[in-house]
Design a protein around this motif. Sequence first.
Motif, PDB file in Angstrom:
ATOM      1  N   PRO A 193       0.827  -1.209   0.000  1.00 37.11           N
ATOM      2  CA  PRO A 193       0.000   0.000   0.000  1.00 37.11           C
ATOM      3  C   PRO A 193       0.867   1.268   0.000  1.00 37.11           C
ATOM      4  O   PRO A 193       2.013   1.236   0.446  1.00 37.11           O
ATOM      5  CB  PRO A 193      -0.799  -0.105   1.309  1.00 37.11           C
ATOM      6  N   ASP A 227      -6.483   1.461   6.743  1.00 40.22           N
ATOM      7  CA  ASP A 227      -7.395   0.315   6.844  1.00 40.22           C
ATOM      8  C   ASP A 227      -8.660   0.858   7.509  1.00 40.22           C
ATOM      9  O   ASP A 227      -8.721   1.001   8.727  1.00 40.22           O
ATOM     10  CB  ASP A 227      -6.745  -0.795   7.674  1.00 40.22           C
ATOM     11  N   LEU A 229       0.911  -5.645   7.265  1.00 45.52           N
ATOM     12  CA  LEU A 229       0.277  -5.507   5.946  1.00 45.52           C
ATOM     13  C   LEU A 229       0.714  -4.239   5.219  1.00 45.52           C
ATOM     14  O   LEU A 229       0.407  -4.075   4.039  1.00 45.52           O
ATOM     15  CB  LEU A 229      -1.254  -5.517   6.087  1.00 45.52           C
ATOM     16  N   PHE A 236       0.065  -0.916   6.306  1.00 49.86           N
ATOM     17  CA  PHE A 236      -0.836   0.224   6.453  1.00 49.86           C
ATOM     18  C   PHE A 236      -0.294   1.199   7.494  1.00 49.86           C
ATOM     19  O   PHE A 236       0.573   0.846   8.310  1.00 49.86           O
ATOM     20  CB  PHE A 236      -2.249  -0.246   6.842  1.00 49.86           C
ATOM     21  N   THR A 250      -9.704  -4.035   5.843  1.00 49.14           N
ATOM     22  CA  THR A 250      -9.460  -5.481   5.909  1.00 49.14           C
ATOM     23  C   THR A 250     -10.653  -6.267   6.430  1.00 49.14           C
ATOM     24  O   THR A 250     -10.784  -7.454   6.185  1.00 49.14           O
ATOM     25  CB  THR A 250      -8.294  -5.796   6.860  1.00 49.14           C
ATOM     26  N   ASP A 280      -5.244 -12.477   5.596  1.00 49.54           N
ATOM     27  CA  ASP A 280      -5.312 -11.025   5.383  1.00 49.54           C
ATOM     28  C   ASP A 280      -4.348 -10.550   4.298  1.00 49.54           C
ATOM     29  O   ASP A 280      -4.604  -9.538   3.641  1.00 49.54           O
ATOM     30  CB  ASP A 280      -5.050 -10.294   6.704  1.00 49.54           C
ATOM     31  N   VAL A 326      -5.421  -8.111   1.136  1.00 45.54           N
ATOM     32  CA  VAL A 326      -4.722  -6.912   0.655  1.00 45.54           C
ATOM     33  C   VAL A 326      -4.389  -7.049  -0.835  1.00 45.54           C
ATOM     34  O   VAL A 326      -4.453  -6.064  -1.590  1.00 45.54           O
ATOM     35  CB  VAL A 326      -3.450  -6.658   1.500  1.00 45.54           C
TER      36      VAL A 326
END
Length: 296
Positions: free
Chosen positions: A19, A25, A62, A64, A248, A262, A266
């Motif tokens: 991202p 998120d 992830l 974020f 998410t 997860d 993404v």
Amino acid sequence: MSDRIVSWHPAPSKPSYTPPPGAVDAHCHVFGPMAEFPFSAKAKYLPQDAGPDMLFALRDHLGFSRNVIVQASCHGTDNAATLDAIARSGGKARGVAVVDPAISADELAALHAGGIRGIRFNFLKRLVDNAPKDKFLEVAARLPEGWHVVIYFEADILEEMRPFIDAIPVPVVIDHMGRPDVTQGPDGPDMKAFRALLDSRDDIWFKATCPERLDARKEGGMGDPWDNFAAAVAPLVADYPDRVIWGTDWPHPNMQDEIADDGHIVDMIPRIAPTEELRRKMLVTNPMRLYWPEES
Ligand SMILES: O=C(O)/C=C(\CC(=O)C(=O)O)C(=O)O
């Protein structure tokens, strides 16, 4: 109710997609910890603890930068767990509360000070006992400056929701696009009805969320990698790029039979938002306008 459910993946993979800096998120929850923040007596499910430390570790894993924590039905109208998580985030989280419609102006101001920027009306019968539209409209008319309303409903009641949504005097954000049947494709009746709703007001936003729910095998969908979801949702994102946000949905309550990775969720992002500009709007510009307007 006895068994506490686990719906989240024990070790989500690292997504292939990274991202952009500042990505939000904008739909996730915290559960408990129960010893400190007990669940509502009316809760329809009882999850294992999924507190702020887990959420913030996942955010970093992830890629974020920020979270919008949405009060889940299992905590009823007691927003203490959500507020606690926001307070622990060091300014990197804001939230959406669920309130008793009789809430006072002072209590609303306290929620604002705690980082809340909207209230959620949940119409899913499996999650809440009742959803009084008249009382919801009354409280929607006296929210703090800049707040919005988040609505969660399923596609089969969209038409009966229309007069209620029309009457809401602040911006509206629709959870999971009102749960269309994505197996109908981008031009199916559910997506058509949802587009008609978006076209009825220019301050209705939506979350392009929940491939794991909307394209679940148990719903007749394909399951991971959720190709029906990608096909149905990408045209919507392309056509309404300034009104879409993304999240998410961690910890994926009530998905214990089909636990999603997860990292794979993404990796749905570039499939529904294939250009860098669309992704920047969906992940940064749009959620910042709703939740951190003073910075955007
Ligand atoms: O995570 C979501 O948004 C969806 C939920 C849970 C929920 O919204 C709630 O408990 O309030 C669901 O469909 O079970």
